[in-house]
Design a protein around this motif. Structure first.
Motif, PDB file in Angstrom:
ATOM      1  N   PRO A  12     -72.198  12.702   8.170  1.00  0.00           N
ATOM      2  CA  PRO A  12     -71.123  12.441   9.137  1.00  0.00           C
ATOM      3  C   PRO A  12     -71.267  11.041   9.732  1.00  0.00           C
ATOM      4  N   ILE A  13     -70.203  10.274   9.672  1.00  0.00           N
ATOM      5  CA  ILE A  13     -70.228   8.915  10.213  1.00  0.00           C
ATOM      6  C   ILE A  13     -69.581   8.928  11.591  1.00  0.00           C
ATOM      7  N   ASP A  14     -70.336   8.509  12.572  1.00  0.00           N
ATOM      8  CA  ASP A  14     -69.848   8.414  13.946  1.00  0.00           C
ATOM      9  C   ASP A  14     -69.280   7.008  14.117  1.00  0.00           C
ATOM     10  N   ALA A  15     -67.950   6.907  14.220  1.00  0.00           N
ATOM     11  CA  ALA A  15     -67.282   5.605  14.317  1.00  0.00           C
ATOM     12  C   ALA A  15     -67.675   4.818  15.557  1.00  0.00           C
ATOM     13  N   SER A  16     -68.265   5.477  16.531  1.00  0.00           N
ATOM     14  CA  SER A  16     -68.684   4.768  17.745  1.00  0.00           C
ATOM     15  C   SER A  16     -70.042   4.080  17.565  1.00  0.00           C
ATOM     16  N   ARG A  17     -70.717   4.316  16.440  1.00  0.00           N
ATOM     17  CA  ARG A  17     -72.044   3.739  16.198  1.00  0.00           C
ATOM     18  C   ARG A  17     -71.934   2.297  15.735  1.00  0.00           C
ATOM     19  N   ARG A  18     -71.525   1.437  16.647  1.00  0.00           N
ATOM     20  CA  ARG A  18     -71.367   0.009  16.316  1.00  0.00           C
ATOM     21  C   ARG A  18     -72.710  -0.675  16.090  1.00  0.00           C
ATOM     22  N   ASP A  19     -73.798  -0.026  16.498  1.00  0.00           N
ATOM     23  CA  ASP A  19     -75.115  -0.593  16.212  1.00  0.00           C
ATOM     24  C   ASP A  19     -75.353  -0.635  14.700  1.00  0.00           C
ATOM     25  N   LEU A  20     -74.846   0.355  13.974  1.00  0.00           N
ATOM     26  CA  LEU A  20     -74.988   0.363  12.519  1.00  0.00           C
ATOM     27  C   LEU A  20     -74.112  -0.718  11.885  1.00  0.00           C
ATOM     28  N   VAL A  21     -72.941  -0.928  12.450  1.00  0.00           N
ATOM     29  CA  VAL A  21     -72.054  -1.994  11.978  1.00  0.00           C
ATOM     30  C   VAL A  21     -72.754  -3.341  12.158  1.00  0.00           C
ATOM     31  N   GLU A  22     -73.336  -3.553  13.321  1.00  0.00           N
ATOM     32  CA  GLU A  22     -74.023  -4.821  13.596  1.00  0.00           C
ATOM     33  C   GLU A  22     -75.263  -4.993  12.727  1.00  0.00           C
ATOM     34  N   GLU A  23     -75.951  -3.898  12.453  1.00  0.00           N
ATOM     35  CA  GLU A  23     -77.116  -3.968  11.561  1.00  0.00           C
ATOM     36  C   GLU A  23     -76.688  -4.465  10.181  1.00  0.00           C
ATOM     37  N   PHE A  24     -75.569  -3.941   9.671  1.00  0.00           N
ATOM     38  CA  PHE A  24     -75.084  -4.395   8.375  1.00  0.00           C
ATOM     39  C   PHE A  24     -74.628  -5.850   8.443  1.00  0.00           C
ATOM     40  N   ARG A  25     -73.930  -6.214   9.516  1.00  0.00           N
ATOM     41  CA  ARG A  25     -73.432  -7.590   9.646  1.00  0.00           C
ATOM     42  C   ARG A  25     -74.586  -8.587   9.654  1.00  0.00           C
ATOM     43  N   ARG A  26     -75.670  -8.247  10.334  1.00  0.00           N
ATOM     44  CA  ARG A  26     -76.836  -9.142  10.414  1.00  0.00           C
ATOM     45  C   ARG A  26     -77.550  -9.280   9.078  1.00  0.00           C
ATOM     46  N   ALA A  27     -77.607  -8.183   8.311  1.00  0.00           N
ATOM     47  CA  ALA A  27     -78.390  -8.196   7.071  1.00  0.00           C
ATOM     48  C   ALA A  27     -77.693  -7.364   5.995  1.00  0.00           C
ATOM     49  N   PRO A  28     -76.614  -7.897   5.391  1.00  0.00           N
ATOM     50  CA  PRO A  28     -75.888  -7.106   4.402  1.00  0.00           C
ATOM     51  C   PRO A  28     -76.731  -6.710   3.183  1.00  0.00           C
ATOM     52  N   LYS A  29     -77.736  -7.489   2.872  1.00  0.00           N
ATOM     53  CA  LYS A  29     -78.603  -7.189   1.731  1.00  0.00           C
ATOM     54  C   LYS A  29     -79.809  -6.337   2.120  1.00  0.00           C
ATOM     55  N   GLY A  30     -79.970  -6.072   3.421  1.00  0.00           N
ATOM     56  CA  GLY A  30     -81.087  -5.240   3.868  1.00  0.00           C
ATOM     57  C   GLY A  30     -82.253  -6.090   4.307  1.00  0.00           C
ATOM     58  N   PRO A  31     -83.348  -5.449   4.655  1.00  0.00           N
ATOM     59  CA  PRO A  31     -83.549  -4.008   4.593  1.00  0.00           C
ATOM     60  C   PRO A  31     -82.705  -3.276   5.640  1.00  0.00           C
ATOM     61  N   HIS A  32     -82.340  -2.033   5.314  1.00  0.00           N
ATOM     62  CA  HIS A  32     -81.516  -1.225   6.198  1.00  0.00           C
ATOM     63  C   HIS A  32     -82.293  -0.005   6.685  1.00  0.00           C
TER      64      HIS A  32
END
Length: 109
Positions: A12-32
């Motif tokens: 389940p993806i919680d659309a309010s979890r912008r911390d995950l969005v920012e994590e991807f934006r900072r490091a699209p190639k990972g590590p994740h």
């Protein structure tokens, strides 16, 4: 890397979890983080209306946005108005499209 975790297909993806969005934006190639890996797996495999992909036009230089067809072997729909000269920018755009398609929530830049 997340390897065939059966739970990720229905994570389940919680659309309010912008911390995950920012994590991807900072490091699209990972590590994740494990949680972002689960979200990415779900985004990559489940997209209402067709899965968004990047198609290489010039290796290492230019990409175009595409959408996979619903039928195996049918041609990829290319969106020639969406071309990229940066792979990072292309991956960020695809992430936003997939996020909105699955959660119904747009990501503002």
């Amino acid at each position: 890397m997340l390897n065939n975790d059966p739970d990720s297909a229905h994570y389940p993806i919680d659309a309010s979890r912008r911390d995950l969005v920012e994590e991807f934006r900072r490091a699209p190639k990972g590590p994740h983080s494990r949680e972002l890996q689960m979200v990415l797996h779900r985004l990559r495999w489940e997209s209402p209306g067709g899965r968004f992909v990047l198609v290489t036009v010039e290796p290492g230089k230019r990409w175009v946005l595409g959408r996979l067809p619903g039928v195996r072997g049918a041609p990829i729909e290319l969106m020639h108005n969406k071309t990229y000269e940066s792979l990072a920018a292309a991956e960020w755009d695809v992430f936003k499209l997939r996020w909105e398609a699955l959660t119904g929530q747009a990501i503002e830049d």
